[in-house]
Design a protein around this motif. Structure first.
Motif, mmCIF file in Angstrom:
data_model
loop_
_atom_site.group_PDB
_atom_site.id
_atom_site.type_symbol
_atom_site.label_atom_id
_atom_site.label_comp_id
_atom_site.label_asym_id
_atom_site.label_seq_id
_atom_site.Cartn_x
_atom_site.Cartn_y
_atom_site.Cartn_z
ATOM 1 N N PRO A 190 0.759 -1.604 0.054
ATOM 2 C CA PRO A 190 0.618 -0.266 0.040
ATOM 3 C C PRO A 190 0.644 1.230 0.182
ATOM 4 C CG PRO A 190 -0.466 -1.743 1.936
ATOM 5 C CD PRO A 190 0.442 -2.466 1.345
ATOM 6 N N ASP A 191 0.614 2.330 -0.927
ATOM 7 C CA ASP A 191 0.657 3.452 -0.683
ATOM 8 C C ASP A 191 0.338 4.495 0.559
ATOM 9 O OD1 ASP A 191 2.288 6.020 -1.248
ATOM 10 O OD2 ASP A 191 0.970 6.568 -3.644
ATOM 11 N N THR A 192 0.919 4.349 1.070
ATOM 12 C CA THR A 192 0.398 4.509 3.173
ATOM 13 C C THR A 192 0.197 6.036 2.966
ATOM 14 O OG1 THR A 192 2.289 4.941 3.864
ATOM 15 C CG2 THR A 192 1.174 2.608 4.068
ATOM 16 N N GLU A 193 1.303 6.608 1.438
ATOM 17 C CA GLU A 193 0.825 8.182 1.453
ATOM 18 C C GLU A 193 -0.766 9.171 1.051
ATOM 19 O OE1 GLU A 193 3.231 11.437 1.037
ATOM 20 O OE2 GLU A 193 4.338 9.738 2.771
ATOM 21 N N ALA A 194 -1.642 7.941 0.280
ATOM 22 C CA ALA A 194 -2.663 7.995 -0.449
ATOM 23 C C ALA A 194 -3.286 7.702 1.418
ATOM 24 C CB ALA A 194 -3.087 7.020 -1.679
ATOM 25 N N ARG A 195 -4.496 8.570 1.599
ATOM 26 C CA ARG A 195 -5.480 7.991 1.943
ATOM 27 C C ARG A 195 -6.553 6.816 2.438
ATOM 28 N NH1 ARG A 195 -8.355 13.002 5.531
ATOM 29 N NH2 ARG A 195 -9.231 11.717 7.000
ATOM 30 N N ALA A 196 -6.715 6.650 3.078
ATOM 31 C CA ALA A 196 -7.511 4.581 3.195
ATOM 32 C C ALA A 196 -7.600 4.672 4.523
ATOM 33 C CB ALA A 196 -6.412 3.754 2.849
ATOM 34 N N GLU A 197 -9.200 4.912 4.679
ATOM 35 C CA GLU A 197 -9.196 4.843 6.296
ATOM 36 C C GLU A 197 -10.486 3.634 6.552
ATOM 37 O OE1 GLU A 197 -8.483 6.945 8.468
ATOM 38 O OE2 GLU A 197 -6.943 8.946 7.442
ATOM 39 N N VAL A 198 -10.262 3.620 8.214
ATOM 40 C CA VAL A 198 -11.122 2.240 8.205
ATOM 41 C C VAL A 198 -12.619 2.835 7.638
ATOM 42 C CG1 VAL A 198 -11.853 0.545 10.307
ATOM 43 C CG2 VAL A 198 -9.827 0.959 9.291
ATOM 44 N N LYS A 199 -13.126 1.892 6.744
ATOM 45 C CA LYS A 199 -14.390 2.635 6.283
ATOM 46 C C LYS A 199 -15.804 1.914 7.908
ATOM 47 C CE LYS A 199 -16.030 3.115 2.263
ATOM 48 N NZ LYS A 199 -16.099 2.747 0.783
ATOM 49 N N PRO A 200 -16.645 3.407 7.966
ATOM 50 C CA PRO A 200 -16.909 2.522 9.252
ATOM 51 C C PRO A 200 -18.016 1.426 8.700
ATOM 52 C CG PRO A 200 -17.070 4.306 9.776
ATOM 53 C CD PRO A 200 -16.583 4.282 8.592
ATOM 54 N N ARG A 227 -25.911 9.083 8.636
ATOM 55 C CA ARG A 227 -24.948 10.104 9.554
ATOM 56 C C ARG A 227 -23.148 9.709 8.927
ATOM 57 N NH1 ARG A 227 -30.021 11.168 11.756
ATOM 58 N NH2 ARG A 227 -28.948 9.897 13.584
ATOM 59 N N VAL A 228 -22.755 8.868 10.003
ATOM 60 C CA VAL A 228 -21.618 8.603 10.462
ATOM 61 C C VAL A 228 -21.082 8.399 8.622
ATOM 62 C CG1 VAL A 228 -20.541 7.166 10.660
ATOM 63 C CG2 VAL A 228 -22.196 6.955 11.949
ATOM 64 N N LEU A 229 -21.757 7.737 8.330
ATOM 65 C CA LEU A 229 -20.589 7.263 6.705
ATOM 66 C C LEU A 229 -20.669 8.660 5.724
ATOM 67 C CD1 LEU A 229 -19.753 4.897 5.191
ATOM 68 C CD2 LEU A 229 -21.304 4.798 4.519
ATOM 69 N N ALA A 230 -21.708 9.494 6.338
ATOM 70 C CA ALA A 230 -21.669 11.236 5.330
ATOM 71 C C ALA A 230 -20.657 11.801 5.886
ATOM 72 C CB ALA A 230 -23.378 11.506 5.171
ATOM 73 N N GLY A 231 -20.282 11.661 7.164
ATOM 74 C CA GLY A 231 -19.571 12.208 7.459
ATOM 75 C C GLY A 231 -17.792 11.580 7.253
ATOM 76 N N ASN A 236 -13.186 11.973 3.605
ATOM 77 C CA ASN A 236 -12.552 11.396 2.509
ATOM 78 C C ASN A 236 -12.284 11.780 1.541
ATOM 79 O OD1 ASN A 236 -10.332 9.183 4.272
ATOM 80 N ND2 ASN A 236 -12.274 9.052 5.254
ATOM 81 N N GLY A 237 -12.590 12.818 1.532
ATOM 82 C CA GLY A 237 -13.303 13.623 0.173
ATOM 83 C C GLY A 237 -13.381 13.330 -0.609
ATOM 84 N N MET A 238 -15.187 12.439 -0.433
ATOM 85 C CA MET A 238 -15.201 11.485 -1.601
ATOM 86 C C MET A 238 -17.647 12.280 -1.724
ATOM 87 S SD MET A 238 -14.831 7.541 -0.729
ATOM 88 C CE MET A 238 -15.126 7.686 1.125
#
Ligand SMILES: Cc1cc2nc3c(=O)[nH]c(=O)nc-3n(C[C@H](O)[C@H](O)[C@H](O)COP(=O)(O)O)c2cc1C
Length: 275
Positions: A190-200, A227-231, A236-238
């Protein structure tokens, strides 16, 4: 005193994007599962020797219905091959970028060939049930593979778009009849520079039913998840599209299935009668 809403979330709570799970047992394996996220950006770095074989040994370790092992995997590493598969699978660039693209096959062809070798026509293979067995086997094997890959520092993302054009994918992978490329898995560093968060995920009240299935409180829980996922999406810029909106669009009609609405016919043409 810190407000609990501001305190960092524990790993299980991070999985749901909200605090609230009662403390429970844990283990390194559970921690690793809870930390899962898909990676779509990979470093230009090859896998270490033996990594593929280790990952496939983990896949082979998955349980299998009656030990039939009705799955196979085609490991694609050649850049030209990956490029053609990427084009067929929604032109997703990370397939080209990842050093390894695993194509998971729901595979009844091996049993078919065994039947032929023993002069037996195996009519049991013709049933939808047998196809389901193969699909479940492939899914269990692949998820073991992903967890194994993650445990050695690699990352990955599944590719359902591999089902967008099944006959062309089958030709590319030289699949025999009764072998179906169910989904792909791009694997790499993984390119850890690119954002990849734990998705609720959906709250447990929606997925965990006790004794019997229940729908009480479903609307409110879905609204809370929206609400959680919209946040999460916004952070995450989506954009801020909520989950309900996305899901209603995702299954609105045949046109929302990325050309896969003819799958039953396609499978029949590929040697799965689905009786
Ligand atoms: C069977 C399957 C097919 C998927 N296909 C794609 C795909 O074609 N492209 C993609 O970017 N992600 C794909 N994904 C990844 C999902 O979008 C992702 O798992 C989901 O949004 C949850 O995010 P997470 O894995 O980061 O927790 C797929 C996942 C699964 C399980």
């Amino acid at each position: 005193m810190t407000d609990s809403a501001e305190a960092p979330l524990s790993a299980p709570d991070l999985r749901y994007g909200i605090p609230g799970l009662p403390p429970g047992p844990s283990s390194p394996m559970i921690e690793a599962m809870l930390a899962h996220r898909s990676y779509r950006n990979f470093l230009d770095r090859p896998l270490e020797p033996g990594a593929l074989e280790t990952i496939v040994a983990a896949a082979s370790s998955a349980p299998s219905s009656s030990n039939m092992q009705t799955w196979s995997v085609v490991a694609v590493e050649d850049p030209a091959w990956k490029d053609r598969l990427a084009t067929l699978a929604g032109n997703q660039g990370f397939i080209r970028q990842a050093p390894l693209f695993l194509c998971w096959i729901a595979d009844l062809s091996r049993l078919d060939r065994m039947g032929q070798a023993h002069q037996q026509q195996l009519a049991g293979l013709d049933y939808l049930e047998s196809f389901m067995v193969a699909l479940v086997d492939a899914a269990l094997a692949s998820q073991n593979a992903l967890l194994a890959a993650q445990s050695i520092g690699l990352g990955g993302v599944y590719v359902g778009a591999l089902r967008n054009r099944p006959p062309e994918v089958a030709a590319e992978l030289a699949l025999p009849p009764r072998a179906f490329a169910a989904f792909g898995l791009a694997v790499g560093w993984p390119d850890t520079e690119a954002r990849a968060e734990v998705k609720p995920r959906l709250p447990q009240s929606l997925v965990l039913h006790r004794e019997t299935y229940g729908t009480a409180g479903e609307e409110a829980a879905v609204a809370a998840y929206d609400r959680v996922l919209a946040g999460f999406s916004e952070a995450n810029g989506m954009g801020r599209a909520d989950w309900t909106g996305r899901m209603l669009k995702r299954v609105a009609g045949p046109e929302s299935l990325s050309g896969r609405h003819t799958m039953a016919e396609t499978l029949r043409a590929m040697g799965f009668p689905l009786k």
